[in-house]
Scaffold this active site. Sequence first.
Site, PDB file in Angstrom:
ATOM      1  N   CYS A  51      36.496  56.584-104.758  1.00 59.86           N
ATOM      2  CA  CYS A  51      35.789  56.582-106.040  1.00 59.86           C
ATOM      3  C   CYS A  51      34.444  57.287-105.914  1.00 59.86           C
ATOM      4  O   CYS A  51      34.017  57.643-104.826  1.00 59.86           O
ATOM      5  CB  CYS A  51      35.563  55.155-106.492  1.00 59.86           C
ATOM      6  SG  CYS A  51      36.939  54.068-106.160  1.00 59.86           S
TER       7      CYS A  51
ATOM      8  N   ARG B  17      36.668  62.636-107.692  1.00 63.15           N
ATOM      9  CA  ARG B  17      36.834  61.542-106.732  1.00 63.15           C
ATOM     10  C   ARG B  17      37.718  60.428-107.270  1.00 63.15           C
ATOM     11  O   ARG B  17      38.272  59.643-106.505  1.00 63.15           O
ATOM     12  CB  ARG B  17      35.475  60.965-106.391  1.00 63.15           C
ATOM     13  CG  ARG B  17      34.829  61.651-105.226  1.00 63.15           C
ATOM     14  CD  ARG B  17      33.644  60.857-104.770  1.00 63.15           C
ATOM     15  NE  ARG B  17      33.361  61.135-103.409  1.00 63.15           N
ATOM     16  CZ  ARG B  17      33.733  60.365-102.394  1.00 63.15           C
ATOM     17  NH1 ARG B  17      34.416  59.268-102.600  1.00 63.15           N
ATOM     18  NH2 ARG B  17      33.435  60.687-101.175  1.00 63.15           N
TER      19      ARG B  17
ATOM     20  N   TRP C 128      39.043  55.195-108.550  1.00 58.77           N
ATOM     21  CA  TRP C 128      40.398  55.589-108.162  1.00 58.77           C
ATOM     22  C   TRP C 128      41.018  54.295-107.638  1.00 58.77           C
ATOM     23  O   TRP C 128      40.670  53.835-106.551  1.00 58.77           O
ATOM     24  CB  TRP C 128      40.340  56.655-107.071  1.00 58.77           C
ATOM     25  CG  TRP C 128      41.668  57.269-106.738  1.00 58.77           C
ATOM     26  CD1 TRP C 128      42.214  58.390-107.289  1.00 58.77           C
ATOM     27  CD2 TRP C 128      42.615  56.813-105.766  1.00 58.77           C
ATOM     28  NE1 TRP C 128      43.437  58.649-106.716  1.00 58.77           N
ATOM     29  CE2 TRP C 128      43.713  57.695-105.780  1.00 58.77           C
ATOM     30  CE3 TRP C 128      42.656  55.733-104.883  1.00 58.77           C
ATOM     31  CZ2 TRP C 128      44.827  57.540-104.955  1.00 58.77           C
ATOM     32  CZ3 TRP C 128      43.764  55.571-104.058  1.00 58.77           C
ATOM     33  CH2 TRP C 128      44.833  56.478-104.107  1.00 58.77           C
TER      34      TRP C 128
ATOM     35  N   ASN D 102      32.578  51.678-103.196  1.00 59.91           N
ATOM     36  CA  ASN D 102      33.632  52.596-102.745  1.00 59.91           C
ATOM     37  C   ASN D 102      34.168  52.053-101.440  1.00 59.91           C
ATOM     38  O   ASN D 102      33.372  51.602-100.608  1.00 59.91           O
ATOM     39  CB  ASN D 102      33.065  53.978-102.424  1.00 59.91           C
ATOM     40  CG  ASN D 102      32.866  54.819-103.655  1.00 59.91           C
ATOM     41  OD1 ASN D 102      33.114  54.367-104.760  1.00 59.91           O
ATOM     42  ND2 ASN D 102      32.401  56.034-103.452  1.00 59.91           N
ATOM     43  N   GLY D 103      35.451  52.188-101.227  1.00 57.61           N
ATOM     44  CA  GLY D 103      36.016  51.753 -99.955  1.00 57.61           C
ATOM     45  C   GLY D 103      36.976  50.597-100.174  1.00 57.61           C
ATOM     46  O   GLY D 103      37.430  50.342-101.298  1.00 57.61           O
TER      47      GLY D 103
ATOM     48  N   GLU E   8      51.100  75.742 -97.367  1.00 52.70           N
ATOM     49  CA  GLU E   8      49.948  75.547 -98.239  1.00 52.70           C
ATOM     50  C   GLU E   8      50.302  75.914 -99.690  1.00 52.70           C
ATOM     51  O   GLU E   8      49.933  75.210-100.624  1.00 52.70           O
ATOM     52  CB  GLU E   8      48.758  76.371 -97.717  1.00 52.70           C
ATOM     53  CG  GLU E   8      47.530  76.371 -98.590  1.00 52.70           C
ATOM     54  CD  GLU E   8      46.940  74.998 -98.909  1.00 52.70           C
ATOM     55  OE1 GLU E   8      47.345  74.005 -98.286  1.00 52.70           O
ATOM     56  OE2 GLU E   8      46.103  74.930 -99.816  1.00 52.70           O
TER      57      GLU E   8
ATOM     58  N   LYS F 229      50.074  73.387-102.911  1.00 50.42           N
ATOM     59  CA  LYS F 229      49.315  73.679-104.144  1.00 50.42           C
ATOM     60  C   LYS F 229      50.189  73.419-105.365  1.00 50.42           C
ATOM     61  O   LYS F 229      49.760  72.821-106.334  1.00 50.42           O
ATOM     62  CB  LYS F 229      48.840  75.145-104.195  1.00 50.42           C
ATOM     63  CG  LYS F 229      47.671  75.560-103.337  1.00 50.42           C
ATOM     64  CD  LYS F 229      46.362  74.919-103.665  1.00 50.42           C
ATOM     65  CE  LYS F 229      46.214  73.629-103.004  1.00 50.42           C
ATOM     66  NZ  LYS F 229      45.539  73.325-101.869  1.00 50.42           N
TER      67      LYS F 229
ATOM     68  N   GLU G   9      50.751  69.708-105.945  1.00 52.04           N
ATOM     69  CA  GLU G   9      49.543  68.998-106.358  1.00 52.04           C
ATOM     70  C   GLU G   9      49.232  69.157-107.835  1.00 52.04           C
ATOM     71  O   GLU G   9      48.903  68.190-108.505  1.00 52.04           O
ATOM     72  CB  GLU G   9      48.327  69.521-105.561  1.00 52.04           C
ATOM     73  CG  GLU G   9      48.240  69.014-104.153  1.00 52.04           C
ATOM     74  CD  GLU G   9      47.036  69.603-103.426  1.00 52.04           C
ATOM     75  OE1 GLU G   9      46.285  68.837-102.810  1.00 52.04           O
ATOM     76  OE2 GLU G   9      46.830  70.832-103.456  1.00 52.04           O
TER      77      GLU G   9
ATOM     78  N   HIS H  26      70.065  76.209 -91.498  1.00 52.58           N
ATOM     79  CA  HIS H  26      70.305  74.904 -90.878  1.00 52.58           C
ATOM     80  C   HIS H  26      70.235  73.768 -91.888  1.00 52.58           C
ATOM     81  O   HIS H  26      69.909  72.636 -91.531  1.00 52.58           O
ATOM     82  CB  HIS H  26      69.309  74.681 -89.735  1.00 52.58           C
ATOM     83  CG  HIS H  26      69.451  75.705 -88.657  1.00 52.58           C
ATOM     84  ND1 HIS H  26      70.510  75.699 -87.777  1.00 52.58           N
ATOM     85  CD2 HIS H  26      68.717  76.790 -88.349  1.00 52.58           C
ATOM     86  CE1 HIS H  26      70.393  76.738 -86.956  1.00 52.58           C
ATOM     87  NE2 HIS H  26      69.308  77.425 -87.294  1.00 52.58           N
TER      88      HIS H  26
ATOM     89  N   LYS I 145      39.793  63.942-104.403  1.00 52.28           N
ATOM     90  CA  LYS I 145      39.311  65.025-103.554  1.00 52.28           C
ATOM     91  C   LYS I 145      39.011  64.547-102.133  1.00 52.28           C
ATOM     92  O   LYS I 145      39.375  65.205-101.170  1.00 52.28           O
ATOM     93  CB  LYS I 145      38.048  65.601-104.204  1.00 52.28           C
ATOM     94  CG  LYS I 145      37.455  66.766-103.462  1.00 52.28           C
ATOM     95  CD  LYS I 145      38.084  68.054-103.908  1.00 52.28           C
ATOM     96  CE  LYS I 145      37.663  69.242-103.108  1.00 52.28           C
ATOM     97  NZ  LYS I 145      38.773  70.201-102.987  1.00 52.28           N
TER      98      LYS I 145
HETATM   99  C1  G6P Z   1      42.729  65.251-100.042  1.00 54.19           C
HETATM  100  C2  G6P Z   1      42.448  66.450-100.919  1.00 54.19           C
HETATM  101  C3  G6P Z   1      42.948  67.719-100.241  1.00 54.19           C
HETATM  102  C4  G6P Z   1      42.335  67.849 -98.861  1.00 54.19           C
HETATM  103  C5  G6P Z   1      42.575  66.606 -98.007  1.00 54.19           C
HETATM  104  C6  G6P Z   1      41.716  66.630 -96.749  1.00 54.19           C
HETATM  105  O1  G6P Z   1      44.087  65.023 -99.973  1.00 54.19           O
HETATM  106  O2  G6P Z   1      43.055  66.286-102.185  1.00 54.19           O
HETATM  107  O3  G6P Z   1      42.596  68.833-101.033  1.00 54.19           O
HETATM  108  O4  G6P Z   1      42.884  68.943 -98.206  1.00 54.19           O
HETATM  109  O5  G6P Z   1      42.184  65.434 -98.731  1.00 54.19           O
HETATM  110  O6  G6P Z   1      40.383  66.608 -97.135  1.00 54.19           O
HETATM  111  P1  G6P Z   1      39.190  67.117 -96.225  1.00 54.19           P
HETATM  112  O7  G6P Z   1      37.967  66.868 -97.035  1.00 54.19           O
HETATM  113  O8  G6P Z   1      39.240  66.283 -94.978  1.00 54.19           O
HETATM  114  O9  G6P Z   1      39.415  68.544 -95.936  1.00 54.19           O
END
Ligand code: G6P
Length: 612
Positions: free
Chosen positions: A2, A27, A74, A100-101, A487, A491, A494, A510, A607
């Site tokens: 959060c 967040r 969150w 948070n946490g 990657e 994307k 996500e 395979h 994030k």
């Molecule tokens: C979350 C984010 C990703 C990110 C990952 C690692 O899942 O949504 O975009 O790659 O965390 O985050 P960091 O800040 O450690 O790169």
Amino acid sequence: MCGIVGYIGNKKASPILINGLLRLEYRGYDSAGIATMEDDKIVVMKNKGRVSSLYELEGIDDLKSTMGIAHTRWATHGKPSKENSHPHMDNSNSFAVVHNGIIENYHELKNMLKNEGYKFLSDTDTEVIPNLIHYYYNKDKTDDNNKLLRAVKNACNDLKGSYAIEILSIHNKDKMIVVRKDSPLVIGKGYKENYIASDIPAILSYTKDFYLLDDNEIVELTRDEVKFYNQDLKEIKKQVTSIDWGTASAEKDGYEDFMLKEIFEQPRAIRETVGAKLDNGCIEIEGLDFTKEYLQSVNKIYLVACGTAMHAGLVAKTVFEKLCKIPVEVDIASEFRYRDPLIDEKTLTIYISQSGETADTIAALKLAKSKGAKTLAISNVIGSSITREADYSIYTHAGPEIAVASTKAYTSQVVLLNILGMYFAEKLEIIDKDLMKKLKADILILPSKIEEVLKNTDPICDFAKKVYKEKDMFFLGRGTDYAVSLEGSLKLKEISYIHSESYASGELKHGPIALIENGVTVIATMTNPDLVEKSISNVQEVVTRGAKVLAITSEDIKNDGLNQVIKIPKTNEFISPILSVIPMQLFAYYISKEKGLDVDKPRNLAKSVTVE
Ligand code: G6P
């Protein structure tokens, strides 16, 4: 996960708090709330939904106070609802708390407090905190200035888990207390005012001077002063860190979404990350002083990270292995920390984290450190938790990344890892001088090649419009083209909520080829001339079975028989992912837009994942 904001000063607090929360929505965004000290009572206003829903609350404009705390949630414990949103109050309405946490022992604490007669109104773990503070405050019969501090300290002694907490109390109407353990929190210093935030961008428009908190520090803020205490309530001194991110870097700047803006910022992000590292004869990286002898003693490198950052590690594995001849393992941090990895003082462990606050990555680092391995952090945030834990820290200079889906941070990580691999190889004296010259030149010219790729968005947009209704897609590649395909596939998942899989092209036969039928979409990346013939054969196999293929190839590669081709400029295999990922980022972006989704704040995601 959060977001937290706080303010104490002479300006009206509520707009500052809500403005800060709006900047932190990446967040968490299922509910939000603020608490301000209005005359002799704390007023809490909260709502389910996005931060902007706070504006709908009756009375929000009437708040006058110049101090308050705020939170965007969150959900972890308890569904998103008004009751479960923060701030939470104790039973006597004397203490308001945002957190948070995760409080791991909240059941136990809740039962203890229930036995003492406390009642609970939410399903959250957080609600135990204000009540616990109240419990200790009432037990303390001394009446001095430090009574609130002591109550907070005693409450924290009982908490197990991770937390960043802000506390407002009617017993101290000119003071706020904050505390952190394993969850990020910074204090922004102003003139006769002070700010609090879980992330720097929330308050960047108000100050550039920050105190970065360490674990178990307790902070007392008034309008004029910030006092820091350790766990034993001994006062400690902390240095101010100045952050040079411009305010505009946390604004949309005319773009429709942060993600699009950040995609287009990649040339600048790469330029700044490369900086002056390649300018002189030998590569220099600020913060690193590795010797040839040390690097010769390294028997293994681990690249440890989560999500997109882990994908940057997968690209870099090739760089380190080919240039430095050191075996590399890429590990998902949440796996690494629990699988008893074989590490010792000859192991070099590298942690990649945009935020520098990802709980699993930090835990993985602590584990390796305890086993004697050297630890090197790569982060985008100066002073972030991971950089303070690591033996060495180096930085990407992508600027604040706001969109949940990472773009410019990824490409900056890949370029920095490349430079790191080259730096090691140079120190080890095992790289041919001409090759080194060529690799350096390729990196220096990379930003202008990215600019070229960014000029050619229309065909990607058109292809996205054709396929956006699909339920499944496949990404294929070999070598670093495979690493970057992972990657691309992430994307898409996500932000468009389309299921997709990425496969090494050679694996197709395979199993996964069984899923290829008429109309299935395949994104095939083929930029490595040494592997292209084999890759083209694989693509033909899916075309024969009716797949619609979007090929991403470099300009020197022939692509007879393919209809949809995106050409990227030629470069070396180590950094070609930085160019080929851009069409994939744009593809995911356009599909998300076509589906009418919130590109910057995809459902269920945050994030920074600051809890396990
Ligand atoms: C979350 C984010 C990703 C990110 C990952 C690692 O899942 O949504 O975009 O790659 O965390 O985050 P960091 O800040 O450690 O790169």
